[in-house]
Enzyme design. Structure first.
Site, PDB file in Angstrom:
ATOM      1  N   CYS B  93     -34.666  64.157  33.516  1.00  0.00           N
ATOM      2  CA  CYS B  93     -35.767  64.334  32.564  1.00  0.00           C
ATOM      3  C   CYS B  93     -35.551  63.594  31.246  1.00  0.00           C
ATOM      4  O   CYS B  93     -36.521  63.206  30.602  1.00  0.00           O
ATOM      5  CB  CYS B  93     -36.050  65.816  32.318  1.00  0.00           C
ATOM      6  SG  CYS B  93     -37.035  66.541  33.636  1.00  0.00           S
ATOM      7  N   CYS B 214     -46.494  76.299  32.012  1.00  0.00           N
ATOM      8  CA  CYS B 214     -45.883  75.162  32.703  1.00  0.00           C
ATOM      9  C   CYS B 214     -46.544  73.859  32.258  1.00  0.00           C
ATOM     10  O   CYS B 214     -47.765  73.796  32.097  1.00  0.00           O
ATOM     11  CB  CYS B 214     -46.067  75.288  34.209  1.00  0.00           C
ATOM     12  SG  CYS B 214     -45.455  76.836  34.902  1.00  0.00           S
ATOM     13  N   HIS B 340     -45.916  65.212  30.779  1.00  0.00           N
ATOM     14  CA  HIS B 340     -44.510  64.908  31.037  1.00  0.00           C
ATOM     15  C   HIS B 340     -44.369  63.841  32.127  1.00  0.00           C
ATOM     16  O   HIS B 340     -43.846  64.116  33.205  1.00  0.00           O
ATOM     17  CB  HIS B 340     -43.796  66.213  31.435  1.00  0.00           C
ATOM     18  CG  HIS B 340     -42.325  66.095  31.639  1.00  0.00           C
ATOM     19  ND1 HIS B 340     -41.558  65.062  31.142  1.00  0.00           N
ATOM     20  CD2 HIS B 340     -41.455  66.900  32.307  1.00  0.00           C
ATOM     21  CE1 HIS B 340     -40.293  65.245  31.500  1.00  0.00           C
ATOM     22  NE2 HIS B 340     -40.204  66.345  32.212  1.00  0.00           N
TER      23      HIS B 340
END
Lengths: 155, 396
Positions: B93, B214, B340
């Site tokens: 990530c 989320c 993301h």
């Protein structure tokens, strides 16, 4: 791919009494145990890892109720997932088997179980034998004193 | 790098991105080209493409669109920079933030004076079942038994609640704040405000995390231009300097001492970055941190030293991390609202801080007191690696 024969999970073994146990690793050099079993010690890189039978009881450290099954999981939904602190202090992530996973309480005694899960979406996909931890019955319950307060000393 | 900071050998003189979202109409290279054009146009005194000496491309997971083998080195020739040295960086990530760090080191080494770092990720071309979710387990012996990213982070939330009394409402306050900010960010995937009640009423993914706890799966690209500090004035009168950075790895699933109350990699990486920059957390004017889930932002702000361990939920619910608060966090909307797209995420966080430190953040602008800002990612089965970059507008 589909098989009617149960698949034995590679992390499950049988101890001398014929009881199912989880296999971790242990390094003589580092004196650390770990799970799942690695080929080299994750603490020192030593190449001396041997099979290590984990305690089959512990307490629930953290958990979640999973409502959305990831790919590859064909069992009942919702299901429990979380972390169990075993009696020797090792914390492992594990599926949690419980009729009502929402009722799980951190700190409650847990015990290893072996169960069959569907190996695929089709009925003829057969089953796979895998491990989980479930709320312990009285005869498998771990000692309560090994719960929360003792455990947080490991931080 | 033992000299107390700020390090300030490298300056960020350009920064641009495309709007994040579900970009089915753009290819991987088109997204990269869009970010490159925006970055180039942002250079105050202009940039001739022939000045770019090297490139680093951050892409975490090429298999999500079918190009695992050659993603990255396809980019220069696709966007008009053929011939430029280009290396792909991957580091879970923090892929984008680590590419930024590597680019900064390439400049600081003296090998290159002008380096372009592009983060680009295509996450929506394949369904979740074929894409991120299927790959997350990766044949792992435990994770293939019913694990996914939210399932990995949810136990942190239950343990944090158990230990510190953190509540679902406190978690929800993070999502509400980041969506509020995202609604003011024209580059965010989600640009709508939400309420605590909406977060609490959203379908539960895995307790205690609901859908709005989320982050989404998002396509996107972002690019920054790094130059040696001595040459910064050739490109802009308002450079932003790299004050310091830190990286740390940790055991992922093998971490038997993991207490599920925080992430050691974040603590180690930030301690190294603070030392290199020569600052303490209180000197930061704002931060972009890794909020893949609401609980993650709460862990982050504790691990990064913005508040005491255990107080992150109350700190968030009290508004301290809002734009007008004592420590504004994720003014861009964060991963929760901005999105993301993994390789682009860290670069886009850097861009938000670049705008903040240059006072170009419009309705999201924070008050600048000390001129420092921090960027953070953590990932790799939750705890495997963290990268922290600290930026400053202060010349050394």
């Amino acid at each position: 791919m589909a098989s009617a024969e149960p698949q034995t999970d590679s992390m499950i073994s049988r101890n001398g009494d014929g009881q199912a146990v989880l296999l971790g690793g242990f390094s003589e050099q580092s004196q650390h145990s770990h799970f799942p079993r690695a080929l080299v010690c994750p603490y020192t890189g030593a190449n001396d890892v041997v099979d290590h039978e984990l305690p089959s009881t512990g307490v629930l450290w953290a958990c979640t109720v999973v409502n959305s099954a990831p790919p590859g999981y064909f069992g009942k939904v919702p299901f429990g997932f979380g972390v169990v602190q075993l009696d020797d202090g090792l914390r492992i992530v594990t599926r949690i088997a419980a009729d009502d996973p929402a009722s799980l309480q951190i700190g409650q005694p847990m015990g290893l179980i072996i169960e069959d899960l569907p190996a695929g979406a089709d009925q003829d996909a057969g089953t796979m034998q895998i491990w989980a931890f479930a709320p312990a019955s009285d005869d498998t319950a771990s000692d309560d004193t090994a719960s929360d307060d003792t455990a947080s000393g490991a931080r | 790098m033992k000299t107390p900071g700020p390090w300030n050998k490298v300056a960020v003189v350009g920064a641009g991105m495309i709007r994040f979202g579900e970009l089915f109409d753009q290819s991987y290279e088109q997204m990269a080209a869009g970010a490159w054009r925006a970055c180039r146009e942002s250079v105050d005194l202009g940039l001739d493409p022939s000045q770019v000496e090297a490139m680093f491309v951050a892409t975490q997971r090429g298999t999500l669109w079918g190009q695992e083998g050659i993603g990255g080195n396809t980019v220069p020739s696709a966007i008009g920079l053929s011939g430029v040295p280009c290396t792909r960086i991957e580091n879970a990530c923090p892929t984008g933030s680590d590419a930024f760090r590597v680019g900064a080191m390439a400049v600081a080494s003296g090998v290159h004076d002008v380096v372009l770092v592009i983060g680009v990720e295509k996450m929506r071309d394949k369904s979740a079942e074929e894409g991120l979710l299927a790959r997350a387990a990766g044949g792992h012996p435990i994770y293939t038994r019913g694990e996914s990213a939210p399932v990995l982070f949810a136990p942190f939330a239950t343990r944090h609640m158990h230990e510190y009394g953190t509540t679902k409402e406190m978690l929800a306050s993070v999502a509400v704040k980041n969506h509020y900010n995202g609604a003011r960010d024209p580059f965010a995937h989600f640009q709508n405000e939400i309420t605590v009640d909406q977060v609490l009423a959203a379908p539960e993914v895995c307790s205690p995390l609901g859908l709005l706890d989320c982050c989404p799966q998002t396509d996107g690209a972002a690019a920054v231009l790094l130059v040696s500090a001595e040459r910064a004035q050739e490109f802009t009168d308002s450079p932003v300097y790299v004050a310091g950075f830190g990286v740390a790895t940790d055991h992922p699933y093998l971490h038997e001492k993991q207490d599920y109350l925080g992430l050691l990699a974040s603590r180690l990486a930030s301690a190294r970055a603070y030392e290199m920059a020569g600052i303490v957390p209180k000197q930061l004017d704002c931060a972009e941190v890794h909020d893949c889930f609401t609980i993650t932002e709460i862990l982050d702000i504790e691990d990064l030293g913005f508040c005491e361990k255990g107080s992150g939920g109350a700190f968030s619910a009290a508004g301290e991390t809002a734009i007008g608060g004592s420590m504004p966090v994720n003014t861009s909307g964060g991963l929760l609202a901005k999105g993301h797209p993994i390789g682009a995420t860290g670069i886009a966080q850097i861009i938000e801080l670049w705008w903040q430190l240059r006072e170009q953040a419009g309705p999201r602008q924070v008050a600048l007191k000390n001129g420092y800002a921090l960027q953070h990612n953590v990932g790799g089965r939750g705890s495997g690696v963290s990268v922290v970059n600290i930026l400053t507008r202060n010349a050394k």
